[in-house]
Design a protein around this motif. Structure first.
Motif, short mmCIF file in Angstrom:
data_model
loop_
_atom_site.label_atom_id
_atom_site.label_comp_id
_atom_site.label_asym_id
_atom_site.label_seq_id
_atom_site.Cartn_x
_atom_site.Cartn_y
_atom_site.Cartn_z
N ASP A 1 -0.74 -14.40 18.92
CA ASP A 1 0.71 -14.43 19.17
C ASP A 1 1.49 -13.60 18.15
O ASP A 1 2.47 -14.07 17.55
N ARG A 2 1.06 -12.36 17.97
CA ARG A 2 1.75 -11.49 17.01
C ARG A 2 2.96 -10.85 17.68
O ARG A 2 2.92 -9.70 18.09
N PHE A 3 4.04 -11.63 17.77
CA PHE A 3 5.22 -11.13 18.46
C PHE A 3 5.98 -10.09 17.65
O PHE A 3 7.03 -9.61 18.08
N ASP A 4 5.48 -9.78 16.44
CA ASP A 4 6.11 -8.68 15.69
C ASP A 4 5.68 -7.33 16.27
O ASP A 4 6.23 -6.30 15.92
N TYR A 5 4.70 -7.37 17.20
CA TYR A 5 4.33 -6.14 17.89
C TYR A 5 5.13 -6.04 19.20
O TYR A 5 5.21 -7.01 19.95
N TRP A 6 5.69 -4.86 19.45
CA TRP A 6 6.50 -4.66 20.64
C TRP A 6 5.73 -5.04 21.90
O TRP A 6 6.23 -5.76 22.76
N TYR A 7 4.50 -4.55 21.98
CA TYR A 7 3.70 -4.74 23.20
C TYR A 7 3.43 -6.22 23.48
O TYR A 7 3.60 -6.70 24.59
N VAL A 8 3.03 -6.94 22.41
CA VAL A 8 2.71 -8.36 22.59
C VAL A 8 3.98 -9.14 22.94
O VAL A 8 3.97 -9.98 23.85
N SER A 9 5.07 -8.84 22.26
CA SER A 9 6.28 -9.63 22.51
C SER A 9 6.81 -9.38 23.91
O SER A 9 7.52 -10.21 24.46
N ASN A 10 6.48 -8.24 24.50
CA ASN A 10 6.98 -7.94 25.83
C ASN A 10 6.05 -8.40 26.95
O ASN A 10 6.46 -8.42 28.12
N TYR A 11 4.82 -8.72 26.63
CA TYR A 11 3.89 -9.06 27.70
C TYR A 11 3.20 -10.41 27.51
O TYR A 11 2.25 -10.73 28.22
N SER A 12 3.65 -11.18 26.53
CA SER A 12 2.99 -12.46 26.32
C SER A 12 4.00 -13.44 25.75
O SER A 12 5.10 -13.05 25.34
N ASN A 13 3.65 -14.69 25.75
CA ASN A 13 4.38 -15.68 24.97
C ASN A 13 3.42 -16.77 24.56
O ASN A 13 2.27 -16.81 25.02
N ALA A 14 3.88 -17.66 23.69
CA ALA A 14 2.96 -18.62 23.09
C ALA A 14 2.27 -19.48 24.14
O ALA A 14 1.10 -19.83 23.99
N ASN A 15 2.99 -19.80 25.22
CA ASN A 15 2.45 -20.72 26.21
C ASN A 15 1.54 -20.07 27.24
O ASN A 15 1.00 -20.75 28.10
N LEU A 16 1.42 -18.78 27.17
CA LEU A 16 0.61 -18.10 28.18
C LEU A 16 -0.83 -18.58 28.09
O LEU A 16 -1.35 -18.80 27.00
N GLU A 17 -1.46 -18.72 29.27
CA GLU A 17 -2.84 -19.18 29.26
C GLU A 17 -3.74 -18.21 28.50
O GLU A 17 -3.53 -17.00 28.54
N PHE A 18 -4.75 -18.78 27.87
CA PHE A 18 -5.68 -18.01 27.06
C PHE A 18 -6.23 -16.80 27.82
O PHE A 18 -6.27 -15.67 27.34
N PHE A 19 -6.61 -17.08 29.07
CA PHE A 19 -7.19 -16.06 29.94
C PHE A 19 -6.28 -14.83 30.06
O PHE A 19 -6.72 -13.69 29.96
N TYR A 20 -4.98 -15.08 30.25
CA TYR A 20 -4.06 -13.96 30.44
C TYR A 20 -3.74 -13.26 29.12
O TYR A 20 -3.30 -12.13 29.10
N LYS A 21 -3.97 -13.98 28.02
CA LYS A 21 -3.81 -13.31 26.73
C LYS A 21 -4.94 -12.32 26.51
O LYS A 21 -4.74 -11.22 26.00
N VAL A 22 -6.13 -12.73 26.90
CA VAL A 22 -7.28 -11.84 26.74
C VAL A 22 -7.07 -10.57 27.58
O VAL A 22 -7.34 -9.47 27.14
N THR A 23 -6.56 -10.77 28.81
CA THR A 23 -6.39 -9.62 29.68
C THR A 23 -5.07 -8.90 29.43
O THR A 23 -4.71 -7.98 30.15
N GLY A 24 -4.33 -9.33 28.40
CA GLY A 24 -3.07 -8.68 28.06
C GLY A 24 -3.25 -7.21 27.76
O GLY A 24 -2.33 -6.41 27.92
N LEU A 25 -4.47 -6.86 27.36
CA LEU A 25 -4.76 -5.46 27.03
C LEU A 25 -4.35 -4.52 28.17
O LEU A 25 -3.85 -3.43 27.93
N TRP A 26 -4.56 -4.96 29.43
CA TRP A 26 -4.17 -4.05 30.51
C TRP A 26 -2.99 -4.58 31.34
O TRP A 26 -2.81 -4.21 32.48
#
Lengths: 145, 689
Positions: free
Chosen positions: B63-88
């Motif tokens: 949950d490194r929301f200090d990164y633009w990409y992470v803060s725009n495509y994830s949040n703390a409650n997002l399921e683990f699975f979708y965090k892993v696939t956040g790369l694409w």
């Protein structure tokens, strides 16, 4: 700190890995490998392949008898040319004499009339074939020379 | 880990540049040490890109929301699975992911060619590293660095939570569809690299094609499956009952598929007849450019699309520049090598398999051109009139339906027509039965009540093609069974395994027929909308004549308390029976997610059988607030009921396509090798037809 050590290690490993062949003079091969087909072999293969196609198409009823005959005659001539060219190319390197090639071609020419039975499916193939026109299995026998 | 990933991406820049330069120089000067170093740079680049990818994934998981990409495509409650696939999940990660996959394929290519095809390898490495270098440059300098920190008003910032992932992307299809397509896109770089290597080293016979045949099929496999997965996602997740909308990004993935399909067919002419060399070079170049174009179109947001991400013109210019440069250099190379690319043969007759293949190529290219034109039309119109005007599905359908039908007919004609020359008499003989079956099918369908002309034509043609392919299988099996004395089942299996490429291809064709049959079914889609209260019973008649009775049982509400980013979920339960026979209960939902202030999402209910899909959509709640407050008067909903004939045959067709491709791909186990017969002949023979 750990980060900088990590970065330094990765960088050093990469640089060493890349420069190693140049420094040590380790050479990768750039030669064409031996088992690859030569140009004449490739030509021969294409010619024989074409013969097989014609056989297959005729067998499957996709070609007329007349067309089959004319095309087979033409392709056989092409295949023989290709075979001769291949043998000539090989002969240059090995000790096969022209006479031997002539004999082989004669044998093939004769064989095309006589035919060779596929030991797998029994189809009558021209002797020049290395494979059966009907089932695709290899019928290649060591050609007597 | 994330910081290490960022550094790794920077180190990849000189490494790919090194490999690129040494590949070309080593090839030119024939210095084995330089080539070895260049090949090693492939392994190094892949390692570095992998570290970078892991870095991005780690940022998502932590949950490194200090990164633009992470803060725009994830949040703390997002399921683990979708965090892993956040790369694409977004543009920035996707580009890194693309490069990493290409690195992966480059490694496989380098590993398998350590001992063979050495004359190609220096340039292959050079080309692959050029592509990788380009992507690394884009990642680092085109304002799309996934490692960029979030900066607001010039100040670095760490928000308490991210903006979350678009709920539409929270679907398992969405997690596998992009990687599958990307596998297809990136693996096509290998045949392209071999083609360029052939142009550079002057080895212009069919060798580069034989060497990359498996790569081409692999790429085609992933492209096909990836596209169909995208259709599946649209069908299940977008909630409007369709699977294809001629959306720019769908089109972008279809374009390389069309040219790759053309290429797969035209290489057979080069292998068999030594013709079309320039054409094949152009097709491989075109397909490669289109894979880059697809990546570019998806990721630039240039054209409005359901998939597009933020608009970024810098990346558009860089991509266009790269594509223009590749096109220019390859064109020069092809022109320079023209004397060696002359055809060895000519087409002997209009009635021959060669000309059928050529016609197939023209159709596929025609389709590619129209799709390209329609996709780019908004941009063209903007340049000319200042307004983005998009052409809708009617345009694409009008042009591509006839092309599709011609291709379908060719799938049938191809196998029966002989190489070089076929005579009319023969064609007549061979086409008698299939044409009879075709007409018979048309008549029977007409009597059964099918009246839609295009659907009738498609289904009749499909019957024609299936008759021909079945006959081929039958003839082959019968011949084997008779000659070998094998049982029919065994003879059938042997038939396929002895010439995988031919029979695998036929299975792919059956899959294609299945797809066409399913697409034509769309002509009979029915669509009914009802406003229902609990206990209401509605009826829908299927095009087959039977009736579905649907009883709306009621609404149940659950509140998500923030888990899985759900605020609330409204589930409508509908009891379904068919001609009075109960089918069970179907549920369709509205979901409100926390993030991005989106509209409530729809989850559809699908009851699928071989005939048709019953597709329920909870279009709207009469009174959302009332329903949430469990008000018994606020249970009314808008229910949309679609009956969609034959949809399941799309997925079955895709499965057949995949099975056929795998059969064609499967390595030949050469049993004759041990008997001392020259094995080199066999792979070529396998492809003789």
């Amino acid at each position: 700190m750990t980060l900088y050590v990590g970065v330094a290690l990765v960088t050093a490993a990469v640089v060493l890995f890349l420069l190693h062949p140049v420094i040590q003079g380790i050479h990768a091969s750039l030669e064409r490998e031996d088992d690859e087909l030569t140009e004449t072999e490739a030509r021969k293969r294409v010619a024989l392949l074409a013969l097989r196609d014609v056989e297959y198409d005729f067998l499957a009823g996709k070609l007329d008898e007349d067309d089959y005959r004319t095309m087979k005659a033409k392709l056989t001539a092409e295949a023989l040319d290709a075979l001769a060219a291949d043998e000539a190319a090989k002969g240059a390197g090995s000790h096969t004499g022209t006479a031997a090639i002539e004999a082989e071609i004669a044998a093939i020419r004769q064989g095309i009339q006589v035919g060779v039975l596929c030991h797998d499916c029994g189809y009558n193939n021209p002797v020049g074939s290395r494979f059966c026109s009907a089932c695709g299995r290899s019928v290649a026998e060591p050609v007597p020379s | 880990m994330t910081l290490l990933g960022e550094f790794a991406l920077w180190i990849a820049l000189p490494v790919t540049a090194w490999g690129m330069i040494l590949g070309y120089v080593g090839g030119r000067t024939q210095r084995g040490d330089l080539v070895l170093s260049a090949e090693r740079s492939i392994y190094a680049s892949f390692g570095l890109l992998t570290i970078a990818s892991i870095g991005v994934t780690a940022a998502f998981l932590n949950d490194r929301f200090d990164y633009w990409y992470v803060s725009n495509y994830s949040n703390a409650n997002l399921e683990f699975f979708y965090k892993v696939t956040g790369l694409w999940a977004g543009q920035r990660g996707s580009l890194l992911f693309w490069a990493t996959l290409l690195g992966f394929f480059a490694v496989i290519c380098a590993l398998t060619n350590r001992q063979k095809n050495r004359e190609f390898m220096p340039y292959v490495v050079g080309v692959l590293q050029t592509i990788l270098f380009f992507f690394v440059v884009v990642l680092l300098f085109a304002n799309v660095n996934p490692f960029e920190r979030l900066v607001v008003n010039g100040m670095p910032m760490t928000p308490a939570d991210g903006r979350g992932l678009n709920p539409q992307l929270q679907s398992y299809w969405m997690t596998i569809h992009p990687p599958t397509l990307y596998l297809g896109f990136t693996s096509f770089s290998i045949p392209f690299a071999f083609a360029v290597a052939a142009l550079l080293n002057g080895r212009l016979d069919a060798r580069w094609i034989q060497l990359t045949r498996r790569w081409i099929l692999t790429s085609w496999f992933f492209l096909s499956v990836g596209i169909v997965m995208g259709m599946r996602w649209a069908y299940e997740e977008l909630g409007w009952g369709g699977y294809w909308f001629w959306d720019p990004v769908e089109n972008a993935s279809l374009l390389p598929w069309l040219t790759a399909t053309a290429f797969l067919h035209s290489i057979q002419i080069q292998e068999n007849r030594g013709m079309l060399k320039v054409w094949n070079m152009s097709l491989v170049l075109m397909t490669f450019l289109l894979t880059v174009f697809a990546t570019f179109l998806t990721r630039s947001g240039l054209i409005e699309s359901v998939h597009s991400f933020a608009q970024n013109l810098a990346i558009a210019y860089i991509f266009l520049g790269f594509m223009a440069a590749v096109l220019a250099i390859c064109t020069v190379l092809i022109v320079y090598r023209l004397p060696q690319l002359r055809s060895e043969n000519q087409i002997e007759s209009f009635l021959s398999r060669e000309s059928a293949f050529l016609f197939n190529n023209l159709m596929l290219l025609g389709a590619a051109f129209t799709v390209m034109w329609g996709t780019m039309f908004p941009l063209i119109s903007e340049a000319v009139t200042g307004q983005q005007i998009s052409v809708g599905p009617p345009f694409f359908n009008r042009v591509n339906l006839p092309i599709g039908l011609i291709l379908l007919a060719l799938v049938g004609i191809g196998p029966v027509i002989a190489w070089r020359r076929a005579t009319k008499k023969n064609l007549q003989k061979n086409f008698q039965i299939p044409v009879g079956v075709m007409i018979g099918t048309g008549v029977v369908l007409w009597i059964l009540g099918a009246r839609h002309p295009l659907a009738l034509v498609t289904w009749s043609l499909s019957a024609f093609v299936l008759t021909i392919i079945t006959t081929e299988f039958y003839k082959g099996t019968r011949a084997r069974a008779r000659i070998e004395g094998e049982g029919y089942a065994l003879a059938f299996i042997h038939l396929i395994t002895r010439n995988r490429r031919r029979w695998g291809g036929y299975i792919v064709h059956i899959g294609f027929v299945s797809l066409c049959v399913a697409f034509a079914g769309a002509a009979y889609n029915t669509d009914a909308r009802f406003n229902v209260q609990p206990g209401d019973r509605v009826e829908v008649t299927s095009p087959y004549g039977h009736t579905y009775e649907l009883t709306y049982d009621g609404l149940s509400i659950s509140r998500g308390m923030g888990q899985r980013n759900l605020i609330w979920q409204a589930i409508a339960t509908v009891s379904v029976s068919r001609n009075g026979k109960p089918l069970g209960i179907m549920t369709t939902e509205k979901r409100q997610y926390t993030n991005r202030g989106t509209q409530p999402m729809t989850e559809v209910a699908i009851n699928s059988n071989l005939q048709e899909d019953l597709y329920l959509i909870l279009s709207a709640l009469n009174d959302i607030q009332g329903a949430l407050a469990a008000d018994s008067d606020a249970q009314g909903i808008d229910l949309q009921v679609l009956v969609k004939p034959l949809v399941i045959w799309i997925w079955i067709g895709c499965l057949l396509l995949a099975i056929g491709t795998i059969i064609a791909l499967w390595p030949n186990v050469d049993r004759r090798r041990s008997s001392g017969v020259e094995p080199a002949v066999e792979p070529a023979l396998a492809g003789a037809d």
